[in-house]
Design an enzyme around this catalytic site. Structure first.
Site, PDB file in Angstrom:
ATOM      1  N   GLN A  24       1.455  32.473  -8.410  1.00 39.04           N
ATOM      2  CA  GLN A  24       1.082  32.375  -6.989  1.00 39.04           C
ATOM      3  C   GLN A  24       0.218  31.126  -6.742  1.00 39.04           C
ATOM      4  O   GLN A  24      -0.762  31.166  -5.992  1.00 39.04           O
ATOM      5  CB  GLN A  24       0.363  33.638  -6.545  1.00 39.04           C
ATOM      6  N   SER A  25       0.595  30.001  -7.334  1.00 40.32           N
ATOM      7  CA  SER A  25      -0.186  28.767  -7.201  1.00 40.32           C
ATOM      8  C   SER A  25      -0.147  28.202  -5.778  1.00 40.32           C
ATOM      9  O   SER A  25       0.929  27.922  -5.242  1.00 40.32           O
ATOM     10  CB  SER A  25       0.384  27.717  -8.165  1.00 40.32           C
ATOM     11  N   ASN A  26      -1.326  28.021  -5.198  1.00 36.94           N
ATOM     12  CA  ASN A  26      -1.417  27.345  -3.897  1.00 36.94           C
ATOM     13  C   ASN A  26      -1.200  25.845  -4.062  1.00 36.94           C
ATOM     14  O   ASN A  26      -0.687  25.180  -3.164  1.00 36.94           O
ATOM     15  CB  ASN A  26      -2.797  27.561  -3.283  1.00 36.94           C
ATOM     16  N   ALA A  72       0.844  24.399  -6.231  1.00 36.72           N
ATOM     17  CA  ALA A  72       2.284  24.132  -6.328  1.00 36.72           C
ATOM     18  C   ALA A  72       2.903  24.109  -4.927  1.00 36.72           C
ATOM     19  O   ALA A  72       3.687  23.205  -4.595  1.00 36.72           O
ATOM     20  CB  ALA A  72       2.954  25.199  -7.197  1.00 36.72           C
TER      21      ALA A  72
END
Ligand SMILES: *Cc1c(COP(=O)(O)O)cnc(C)c1O
Length: 317
Positions: free
Chosen positions: A55-57, A59
């Protein structure tokens, strides 16, 4: 945040809305990408590669920045939490990565993500591309310049509003946000300390990462050795069981700010940072008649990857 300040009965808490930076639901990585993507363009890159947790912001914002600049974006997502449910692996930031046309591939937890990115870069070069590799969180001396810039912007705004805060508080992970803020606030001789609330590493490691990057960022700007180790303070007491794993304090903080201020935090970073701030206010860590700035680093898209985290009826736990 008048309602939250009043509810806690402590210092006046102000919020700097870096959740409103504009690209694809906003967040702190956009400021770093302003400099990283400029560097990519200057180097003639046609594709960017980056990595992060599922759930990388970071990325998601990299994918959106690549769209603006008509570049391709390849994302490697590390399975850091062991969660495999559909919301976590397909919704929230992952949905947005895909809507922005990025290529998304997964890697197991503990993989050497830097090496994985280099492998992918080699393949792309063999296919005639010019890849630019952005480290996790965009945290290197180029990316941290975005938060040097933020420090200067914040000082102008505080000056205009006549506010002299005793602290700036925010969530710290890959360290670029705090490193850039500290570099900028020290370089400007503001005297305003930054308190990073850790979301992953233990305190000594987190402070080492921030201090090292703050010094490399100052070096990159030609400012010399101006950051002292006392300028870097992280409190890592609010991580709980680990990165991306919910805590009762995070749940309380996300719900309180949503209900009192109409502002969305996130379960991984800003929720834990606010949990720390709330707890420290309750413990009397800050003077009651003072001003604090909470830097909202974004992340609300991740709420949709964790719909069951908030103890709301109707969502399975
Ligand atoms: C990445 C991130 C942070 C932490 O910033 P770093 O520069 O990696 O320390 C905080 N909040 C959110 C929402 C983030 O996505």
């Amino acid at each position: 945040m008048k309602n939250l300040s009043q509810k806690l009965g402590g210092p006046r808490i102000w919020i700097k809305r870096d959740d409103c930076t504009g690209l694809s639901t906003g967040g702190n990585k956009t400021r770093k990408l302003e400099f990283l993507m400029a560097d990519a363009l200057a180097q003639g890159a046609d594709v960017v590669i980056t990595q992060g947790a599922t759930q990388s912001n970071h990325a998601r914002q990299t994918a959106a920045a690549a769209c603006k600049l008509s570049m391709q974006c390849h994302i490697l997502l590390e399975d850091r939490t062991g969660r495999n449910d559909a919301d976590y692996v397909l919704n929230g930031n992952v949905l947005l990565d895909r809507l922005h046309g990025a290529t998304v591939a997964r890697r197991p937890g503990g993989a050497d993500m830097a090496a994985e990115m280099e492998k992918l870069a080699d393949q792309l070069r063999a296919d005639g591309h010019k890849p630019y590799v952005i480290p996790g969180g965009g945290s290197n001396p180029v990316g941290a310049l975005g938060y040097v810039n933020c420090a200067l912007e914040l000082l102008v705004q505080l000056n205009d509003m006549g506010i002299a805060p005793t602290h700036v508080v925010h969530g710290t992970g890959s360290a670029g946000t705090q490193a850039g803020l500290v570099a900028g606030l020290v370089a400007a001789r503001s005297g305003i300390p930054v308190l990073g609330i850790g979301v992953r590493a233990p305190r000594p490691k987190q402070e080492d990462m921030v201090l090292s990057l703050a010094r490399r960022t100052c070096d990159h700007m030609g400012l010399g050795d101006i950051v002292a180790s006392e300028d870097v303070v992280a409190n890592c007491d609010y991580v709980g069981d680990g990165y991306g794993i919910g805590t009762p304090g995070m749940v309380e903080a996300v719900r309180m700010v949503a209900e009192l201020e109409g502002i969305l935090l996130d379960p991984v970073y800003s929720g834990k940072a606010m949990a720390g701030l709330i707890d420290l206010v309750r413990r009397g860590h800050f003077e009651a008649d003072s001003d604090l700035v909470f830097l909202h680093t974004g992340g609300s898209a991740a709420l949709f990857g964790y719909p069951d985290a908030f103890g709301l009826p109707g969502y399975a736990n």
